[in-house]
Design an enzyme around this catalytic site. Structure first.
Site, mmCIF file in Angstrom:
data_model
loop_
_atom_site.group_PDB
_atom_site.id
_atom_site.type_symbol
_atom_site.label_atom_id
_atom_site.label_comp_id
_atom_site.label_asym_id
_atom_site.label_seq_id
_atom_site.Cartn_x
_atom_site.Cartn_y
_atom_site.Cartn_z
ATOM 1 N N SER A 18 0.863 -1.186 0.000
ATOM 2 C CA SER A 18 0.000 0.000 0.000
ATOM 3 C C SER A 18 0.896 1.232 0.000
ATOM 4 C CB SER A 18 -0.861 0.005 1.271
ATOM 5 O OG SER A 18 -0.007 0.103 2.401
ATOM 6 N N ASP A 50 -0.385 -1.264 -4.632
ATOM 7 C CA ASP A 50 -1.841 -1.338 -4.472
ATOM 8 C C ASP A 50 -2.417 0.079 -4.361
ATOM 9 O OD1 ASP A 50 -4.249 -2.700 -4.157
ATOM 10 O OD2 ASP A 50 -4.097 -2.736 -1.962
ATOM 11 N N HIS A 51 -3.530 0.327 -5.018
ATOM 12 C CA HIS A 51 -4.241 1.617 -4.934
ATOM 13 C C HIS A 51 -3.337 2.838 -5.111
ATOM 14 C CE1 HIS A 51 -8.121 -0.095 -3.903
ATOM 15 N NE2 HIS A 51 -7.517 -0.891 -3.044
ATOM 16 N N HIS A 147 -13.657 -3.695 1.677
ATOM 17 C CA HIS A 147 -12.301 -3.632 2.233
ATOM 18 C C HIS A 147 -12.410 -3.827 3.739
ATOM 19 C CE1 HIS A 147 -10.721 -1.184 -1.384
ATOM 20 N NE2 HIS A 147 -10.098 -2.342 -1.390
ATOM 21 N N GLY A 176 -10.900 -6.772 -1.497
ATOM 22 C CA GLY A 176 -11.724 -7.102 -0.330
ATOM 23 C C GLY A 176 -11.873 -8.602 -0.124
ATOM 24 N N GLY A 177 -10.763 -9.328 -0.270
ATOM 25 C CA GLY A 177 -10.816 -10.788 -0.129
ATOM 26 C C GLY A 177 -11.068 -11.256 1.292
ATOM 27 N N VAL A 198 -5.909 -9.775 -0.560
ATOM 28 C CA VAL A 198 -6.179 -10.093 0.848
ATOM 29 C C VAL A 198 -5.237 -9.267 1.716
ATOM 30 C CG1 VAL A 198 -6.306 -11.899 2.599
ATOM 31 C CG2 VAL A 198 -6.764 -12.463 0.208
HETATM 32 P P1 13P Z 1 -9.188 -6.831 2.500
HETATM 33 O O1 13P Z 1 -8.489 -5.969 3.514
HETATM 34 O O2 13P Z 1 -10.674 -6.880 2.702
HETATM 35 O O3 13P Z 1 -8.578 -8.168 2.394
HETATM 36 O O4 13P Z 1 -9.002 -6.094 1.092
HETATM 37 C C1 13P Z 1 -7.712 -5.957 0.584
HETATM 38 C C2 13P Z 1 -7.700 -5.155 -0.651
HETATM 39 O O5 13P Z 1 -8.616 -5.195 -1.450
HETATM 40 C C3 13P Z 1 -6.502 -4.339 -0.888
HETATM 41 O O6 13P Z 1 -6.573 -3.656 -2.079
#
Ligand code: 13P
Length: 215
Positions: A18, A50-51, A147, A176-177, A198
């Site tokens: 992140s 990520d993001h 998330h 959002g696993g 995840v």
């Molecule tokens: P979770 O925190 O729900 O596993 O989601 C992770 C995510 O989608 C990070 O981009």
């Protein structure tokens, strides 16, 4: 831990950072740590942002040697998201880096460190147009996962996923696993999901182990 798990399953893996992790640890340090782990395990690893919130954030990790980036323009208008993603795809592809983008938005469940967002399911027709025009390598879709951990029962709309899959050949990503039932994960995989993010489950496990050690 993730790499050891991947090794035990003889599987390649995508590790992602992140922007928060990059802020405290530094992209170059994270890359070096991952390189050391790759050397130890011999696993094939993609190192992914990520993001990513901006072109600058993407450029920073490309310079540090990440192999893959996400540009998250999901809070922008469809047109702006498409334009910025297109720009980032051109820059990243020129140096062999793959790009994930996002359409639609996930809401925030419990224990999440992600920004609060309103659940907006991905529009399948927009997904088709977006992928065609941006040439992204992967598309994150919103189909009801959150998330963080779910506050109630997960309401995953496999119908939306099926419709997106029928219009889009690009690998689809499930954010959002954490907390998503295994049967649902499997159903998502058989309907076009190729990458599953995840975070919260892993973070909670880590925090609980640290708490135990301190006690
Ligand atoms: P979770 O925190 O729900 O596993 O989601 C992770 C995510 O989608 C990070 O981009």
């Amino acid at each position: 831990g993730v790499l050891r798990g991947a090794k035990a399953k003889n599987s390649a893996v995508i590790l992602q950072c992140s922007t928060g992790a990059i802020k405290y640890a530094g992209a170059a340090y994270l890359k070096a740590m991952v390189d050391a782990a790759i050397e130890e395990t011999g696993i094939d690893v993609a190192l992914h942002l990520d993001h990513g919130p901006s072109l600058d954030a993407v450029k920073e990790v490309i310079d540090a040697g990440f192999t893959s980036v996400m540009f998250d323009g999901s809070s922008l208008s469809f047109e702006e998201n498409l334009k910025k993603t297109r720009e980032i795809t051109s820059i990243a592809h020129a140096v062999g880096v793959t790009v994930e983008a996002e359409l639609g938005a996930l809401s925030r469940g419990e224990y999440s460190n992600e920004d609060e967002g309103k659940q907006i399911y991905t529009d399948p027709s927009q997904a088709e147009e977006f992928v065609k025009n941006t040439e992204v390598d992967a598309l994150a879709v919103s189909i009801g996962t959150v998330h963080g951990m779910y506050k109630g029962e997960p309401k995953i709309d496999i119908g939306v996923l099926k419709e997106i899959s029928s219009k889009v050949d690009t690998p689809l990503v499930l954010h959002g696993g954490s907390g998503t039932p295994e049967a649902t994960i499997k159903e998502c995989i058989s309907n076009g999901i190729c990458k599953i993010n995840v975070n919260t489950e892993i973070s909670m496990y880590t925090v609980n182990k640290i708490k135990e050690a301190f006690k």
